[in-house]
Write an enzyme that holds these catalytic residues in place. Structure first.
Site, PDB file in Angstrom:
ATOM      1  N   ASP A   1      10.371  38.077 -32.811  1.00 22.16           N
ATOM      2  CA  ASP A   1       9.081  37.628 -33.350  1.00 22.16           C
ATOM      3  C   ASP A   1       8.094  38.794 -33.444  1.00 22.16           C
ATOM      4  O   ASP A   1       6.939  38.676 -33.036  1.00 22.16           O
ATOM      5  CB  ASP A   1       8.515  36.514 -32.455  1.00 22.16           C
ATOM      6  CG  ASP A   1       7.429  35.699 -33.150  1.00 22.16           C
ATOM      7  OD1 ASP A   1       7.427  35.649 -34.394  1.00 22.16           O
ATOM      8  OD2 ASP A   1       6.586  35.119 -32.446  1.00 22.16           O
ATOM      9  N   VAL A   2       8.563  39.907 -33.982  1.00 27.21           N
ATOM     10  CA  VAL A   2       7.703  41.077 -34.150  1.00 27.21           C
ATOM     11  C   VAL A   2       6.777  40.818 -35.335  1.00 27.21           C
ATOM     12  O   VAL A   2       7.232  40.699 -36.476  1.00 27.21           O
ATOM     13  CB  VAL A   2       8.538  42.353 -34.394  1.00 27.21           C
ATOM     14  CG1 VAL A   2       7.623  43.547 -34.652  1.00 27.21           C
ATOM     15  CG2 VAL A   2       9.439  42.625 -33.196  1.00 27.21           C
TER      16      VAL A   2
END
Length: 229
Positions: free
Chosen positions: A58-59
């Site tokens: 979830d960058v």
């Protein structure tokens, strides 16, 4: 970690603001030197995660925080590991990641590893420079279509492995059908509708490739680039 009135508590470093919040206040794209500083720190973080066998998944701008921008400009940290997995335990055939930064192997149901975080970072760095998202995110079809247009189509071996590839690609017709289809287009009576040599060179009978097609349940449209702010 400590307990307080029967609650288990964990103390975290007090950080400044997310890159997304900072970008909204700033109002203009980042300079290359600023992006370089962010990229270097994020790559150190992703290298450490790879060494530990962890994929963040979830960058995004919301999960990159400035530590103290006034005292240490553009010193950042990656936060929020709520969706992180041990890389060897990444779920297969499950679609995750925000479409704005989603790696194509997720959409296509291909094997995935920590490289999906690198893709996300690449999307973010380009967005900081352009002040808009590089790939459409209204639907998966447009997202893949622009990725393929800019970066090329995945190798046939990858397309053969993807469990969701059939939602977006069709294999070329078998040799005889494909041949007849090309000849039919070449023998169209109306010359204005007859296939052009350049188009014939792209025909499945010649290329023997798979082709991106309209995905089920999705509309074909060109999504305009959208400002980050």
């Amino acid at each position: 970690i400590f307990t307080y009135q029967g609650f288990l508590c964990q103390e975290f470093e007090l950080l400044d603001q997310t890159l997304l919040d900072y970008l909204k206040k700033r109002g203009d794209p980042f300079k290359v030197a600023e992006i370089r500083a962010i990229a270097q720190q994020m790559l150190v973080a992703l290298s450490a995660l790879k060494h530990l066998g962890i994929t963040h998944t979830d960058v995004k701008l919301d999960n990159i925080m400035l530590v103290n921008h006034d005292a240490q400009p553009f010193r950042v940290k990656l936060i929020d590991f709520g969706l992180a997995f041990e890389t060897e335990c990444l779920p297969e055939n499950v679609v995750f990641q925000n479409l704005k930064t989603r790696a194509p192997e997720i959409t296509l149901g291909l094997p995935r590893d920590e490289a999906i975080d690198t893709w996300s970072l690449g999307c973010l760095l380009s967005a900081l420079f352009l002040d808009c998202h590089l790939f459409p995110y209204e639907n998966e079809y447009d997202n893949l279509r622009i990725i393929m247009k800019l970066l090329g189509q995945p190798d046939k071996k990858l397309l053969d492995e993807g469990t969701l590839v059939s939602d977006y690609f069709r294999k070329g017709k078998n040799g005889s059908e494909s041949f007849l289809d090309l000849v039919k287009k070449m023998l169209t009576v109306d010359p204005s509708n007859r296939i052009l040599p350049a188009d014939a060179l792209k025909h499945p009978f010649i290329t023997m490739e798979t082709h991106l097609v309209k995905a089920r349940r999705l509309q074909i449209q060109i999504s305009p680039v959208t400002s980050l702010t």
